[in-house]
Design a protein around this motif. Structure first.
Motif, short mmCIF file in Angstrom:
data_model
loop_
_atom_site.label_atom_id
_atom_site.label_comp_id
_atom_site.label_asym_id
_atom_site.label_seq_id
_atom_site.Cartn_x
_atom_site.Cartn_y
_atom_site.Cartn_z
N PHE A 267 76.15 -45.66 9.54
CA PHE A 267 75.15 -46.89 9.89
C PHE A 267 75.97 -48.02 10.21
N ASN A 268 75.81 -48.70 11.19
CA ASN A 268 76.80 -50.07 11.74
C ASN A 268 76.27 -51.23 10.75
N ARG A 269 77.09 -51.36 9.81
CA ARG A 269 77.04 -52.27 8.82
C ARG A 269 77.16 -53.88 9.49
N PRO A 270 76.42 -55.09 10.14
CA PRO A 270 77.02 -56.10 10.23
C PRO A 270 77.56 -56.64 9.38
N LEU A 271 78.85 -57.45 9.84
CA LEU A 271 79.42 -58.40 9.53
C LEU A 271 80.50 -60.05 9.45
N PRO A 272 80.21 -60.88 8.11
CA PRO A 272 80.06 -62.08 9.20
C PRO A 272 81.17 -62.73 10.50
N SER A 273 80.89 -63.09 10.65
CA SER A 273 82.45 -63.51 12.26
C SER A 273 83.44 -63.61 11.78
N VAL A 274 83.90 -63.84 10.50
CA VAL A 274 85.35 -64.18 10.29
C VAL A 274 86.04 -63.03 9.90
N VAL A 275 85.12 -61.93 10.16
CA VAL A 275 86.55 -60.68 9.74
C VAL A 275 86.88 -60.79 11.29
N GLY A 276 85.80 -61.27 12.20
CA GLY A 276 86.88 -61.10 13.39
C GLY A 276 85.88 -59.21 14.52
N PHE A 277 85.00 -58.71 13.67
CA PHE A 277 84.25 -57.88 14.27
C PHE A 277 82.61 -57.70 13.62
N ASN A 278 82.31 -57.49 14.76
CA ASN A 278 80.70 -57.95 13.86
C ASN A 278 79.96 -56.66 13.75
N SER A 279 80.75 -55.36 13.19
CA SER A 279 80.23 -54.52 12.82
C SER A 279 81.07 -53.72 12.28
N VAL A 280 80.85 -52.95 10.94
CA VAL A 280 81.80 -51.60 10.73
C VAL A 280 81.04 -50.38 10.08
N ARG A 281 81.34 -49.47 10.60
CA ARG A 281 80.66 -47.90 10.43
C ARG A 281 80.39 -47.20 8.99
N VAL A 282 79.83 -47.33 8.36
CA VAL A 282 79.35 -47.13 6.85
C VAL A 282 78.61 -45.88 6.53
N ASN A 283 78.36 -44.85 5.43
CA ASN A 283 77.71 -44.08 4.95
C ASN A 283 76.90 -45.38 3.96
N LEU A 284 75.65 -45.56 4.16
CA LEU A 284 74.42 -46.13 3.79
C LEU A 284 73.47 -45.71 3.43
N GLY A 285 73.07 -45.43 2.45
CA GLY A 285 71.37 -46.05 2.02
C GLY A 285 71.40 -44.66 2.21
N GLU A 286 69.83 -44.23 1.65
CA GLU A 286 69.06 -43.41 1.70
C GLU A 286 67.27 -43.36 2.09
N VAL A 287 67.23 -42.27 3.43
CA VAL A 287 65.63 -42.69 3.88
C VAL A 287 64.41 -41.25 3.33
N ARG A 288 63.82 -41.14 3.37
CA ARG A 288 62.53 -40.28 2.98
C ARG A 288 61.56 -40.49 4.63
N ASN A 289 61.31 -39.17 4.97
CA ASN A 289 60.55 -38.65 5.67
C ASN A 289 59.49 -37.48 4.64
N ARG A 290 58.40 -37.80 4.66
CA ARG A 290 56.67 -36.39 4.73
C ARG A 290 56.43 -36.49 5.29
N GLY A 291 55.69 -35.35 5.66
CA GLY A 291 54.20 -35.18 5.81
C GLY A 291 53.98 -33.89 6.53
N VAL A 292 53.07 -33.63 7.40
CA VAL A 292 52.38 -32.11 7.25
C VAL A 292 52.33 -32.44 8.97
N ASP A 293 52.95 -30.98 9.09
CA ASP A 293 52.97 -30.67 10.07
C ASP A 293 52.17 -29.23 10.45
N ILE A 294 50.97 -29.21 11.44
CA ILE A 294 50.78 -28.40 11.86
C ILE A 294 49.84 -27.85 13.37
#
Length: 576
Positions: A267-294
């Protein structure tokens, strides 16, 4: 030679080259002003794949069957590009075949690039079958990517499943209606290496020129903020499924219940403008998908020369962000052009990149006590009847960024496909219907209609003709007067995040198999229509399109999406 041992070597490669020439001569306004403008863009792409596999399989008696598979894979992608442009030529005669004939000023440009990444992996699988009733599969992958650092280059992804064919058990042997019934339980992991090259390394690029000794010297700057700790994004899934066939297999299909969790998202994590870059790539968080396929196939009618079959598939899906790190309790992002910003949110308990903005509860009417109500601006600023009544979510008497809430889900609650095929002798008719329900999209065309940013752009007429007026005191649409008082950041609201559900007649095909003898094996003629009808409340061109592209990980929105073409085709299929 070893009995029952099979060795397989697969080699594959593709390569293509493209060249795009563009020349604007002095008959064009731009060419006349610049003495001709020429550019050449060339791209070379190659991809090769090598797989080596060993498979051993055997059977013991009449009851036991097993197989073992092991292998190794290598894959490489390479792209090379060269672009050049020039202007102010002596003549238009040479076109793009003499770029060096330009005047060599600062507007001339040349650029080149080389992008290469490699993948290799080790795979293994074992299967076991007892009497066709009890089934076992275990497998693994060890994948490596050149995009990660040496410490995180490889990752291990196991999987396994067990199956029980109940229809072979004695307690179902006398049930004539059941032809096949199998219960499955599985677990598996899958990796994603979807980052750009060198995101784990610091590289330098030209930039930031300086003056030394009276001369301009080319400067060097960092290309990015690297993250050497990046690792594979991993998706883990538990699946419980049931395969069935009943009534002489006139009804067959499968039902799958799944719970899929993605961890260490890239995920591209946004950074404050004072850092000189808009974002940095990080491993971040957890997402769950659940459901039913028929998925179900039915033979509805089979009588004489007439046969009618149907294929139905559907999916119910629930997407939720289940975990974020402390430093990123809420990530707000997304932009369209310069007039729509920060319209999605990543926060625990909501769908990934859910639409985020202000809830509107009708319009202020004449006689309402607007001065005492919570509004973005005061009545002294011109906030008046006909302007939106925003919901004060936190009850502080003000309408500001703290009152934003989740307005919609970019993932469908339910999607389906319904295909019917009717056959009579040599004639056939096939109808495919697609549907998506319970999905929202930010419609930038609606946003521009409500809050015009350019008077020369087309607007959706309803937002002008049905707007609030003293004679038409509607609670649905604002007046349009002083729209800047409820536009800008407030334009992301429950009027502009809209329902994008639809039902579409995706394809209708009428065909006829012409009887032939001798000169051909088969001859078929057909007439077809694609995207014939779309039933939807969505007001822009295509509810299924996204201005941000269709790949995973992007925010969903609609902005001047190209209309989906309604196509009619007449064709002939011949087999010799």
């Amino acid at each position: 030679m070893v009995n029952n041992l099979t060795a397989t070597l697969r080699l594959g490669a593709e390569a293509n080259q493209t060249r795009l020439d563009s020349y604007r001569d002095r008959q064009t306004l731009a060419g006349l002003a610049n003495g001709g403008i020429g550019s050449v863009q060339t791209t070379e792409f190659s991809h090769w794949l090598a797989e080596g596999l060993l498979k051993y399989e055997n059977t013991f008696g009449n009851d036991h069957s097993f197989s073992l598979l092991g292998g190794i894979t290598f894959e490489e992608f390479l792209t090379r590009e060269l672009d050049g442009s020039a202007s102010n030529f002596l003549s238009d005669v040479t076109g793009t075949n003499n770029l060096q004939g330009g005047d060599g000023d600062a507007n001339d440009d040349v650029a080149s690039s080389k992008i290469k990444n490699q993948l290799n992996g080790f795979i293994g699988r074992a299967t076991y079958d007892y009497q066709g009733k009890y089934l076992l599969t275990a497998s693994f992958r060890i994948d490596g990517s050149s995009r990660f650092s040496e410490e995180n280059k490889y990752a291990f992804f196991p999987s396994g499943s067990i199956g029980w064919r109940l229809s072979k058990e004695s307690f179902l042997a006398d049930v004539a209606a059941i032809d096949d019934l199998k219960l499955r339980v599985g677990y598996g992991e899958l990796g994603n290496q979807g980052i750009d090259n060198f995101e784990t390394r610091q590289t330098l690029i030209a930039g930031g020129n300086s003056v030394f000794g009276g001369s301009i010297v080319q400067g060097v700057v960092a290309a990015r903020l690297p993250n050497p700790d990046l690792t594979w994004e991993t998706t883990r899934e538990v699946n419980v499924g049931l395969d069935f066939g009943v009534l002489g297999n006139r009804i067959s299909g499968s039902i799958d219940f799944f719970n899929r969790v993605t961890v260490d998202q890239l995920f591209n994590r946004p950074l404050p403008s004072v850092v000189g870059f808009n974002s940095v790539r990080v491993n971040l968080g957890e997402v769950r998908n659940r459901g039913v396929d028929i998925g179900v196939k039915t033979v509805n009618i089979e009588k004489g020369d007439f046969r009618w079959t149907s294929f139905i598939n559907g999916s119910f899906l629930s997407n939720e962000v289940t975990e974020l790190p402390d430093f990123a309790e809420e990530i707000i992002q997304g932009n369209i052009g310069t007039f729509i910003n920060q319209y999605t949110v990543i926060t625990e308990g909501a769908p990934l990149r859910a639409f985020y903005g202000f809830e509107i509860d009708g319009m202020f009417q004449q006689g309402d006590d607007i001065a005492s109500a919570a509004t973005p601006f005061s009545v002294d600023d011109g906030y008046a009847a006909g302007m939106p009544r925003f919901v004060d979510q936190n009850g502080d008497g003000e309408i500001n960024a703290e009152d934003r809430v989740v307005l919609g889900d970019p993932f469908p609650d339910f999607s389906f496909g319904f295909n019917n095929r009717l056959e009579y002798k040599n004639l056939s008719l096939e109808v495919f219907i697609q549907g998506v329900q319970g999905i929202e999209s930010l419609d930038a065309n609606v946003t521009e209609s409500l809050y015009p940013t350019n008077s020369f752009r087309n607007s959706i007429s309803r937002y002008y003709l049905d707007r609030w007026t003293p004679e038409n005191p509607t609670n649905e649409l604002p007046s349009g007067e002083n729209a800047n008082l409820y536009g800008g950041a407030f334009a992301i609201n429950s009027l502009t995040v809209v329902d994008a559900s639809f039902i579409r007649f995706r394809n209708i095909t009428l065909g006829y198999n012409v009887p032939v003898q001798g000169w051909a094996s088969s001859l078929g003629v057909y007439v077809a229509a694609d995207n014939l009808i779309t039933i939807t409340d969505f007001e822009s061109f295509d509810p299924d399109a996204s201005a941000q592209g269709g790949q995973a990980g992007v925010v969903r929105s609609s902005y001047n999406s190209y209309p989906l073409a309604r196509t009619f085709r007449l064709g002939v299929d011949v087999t010799f």
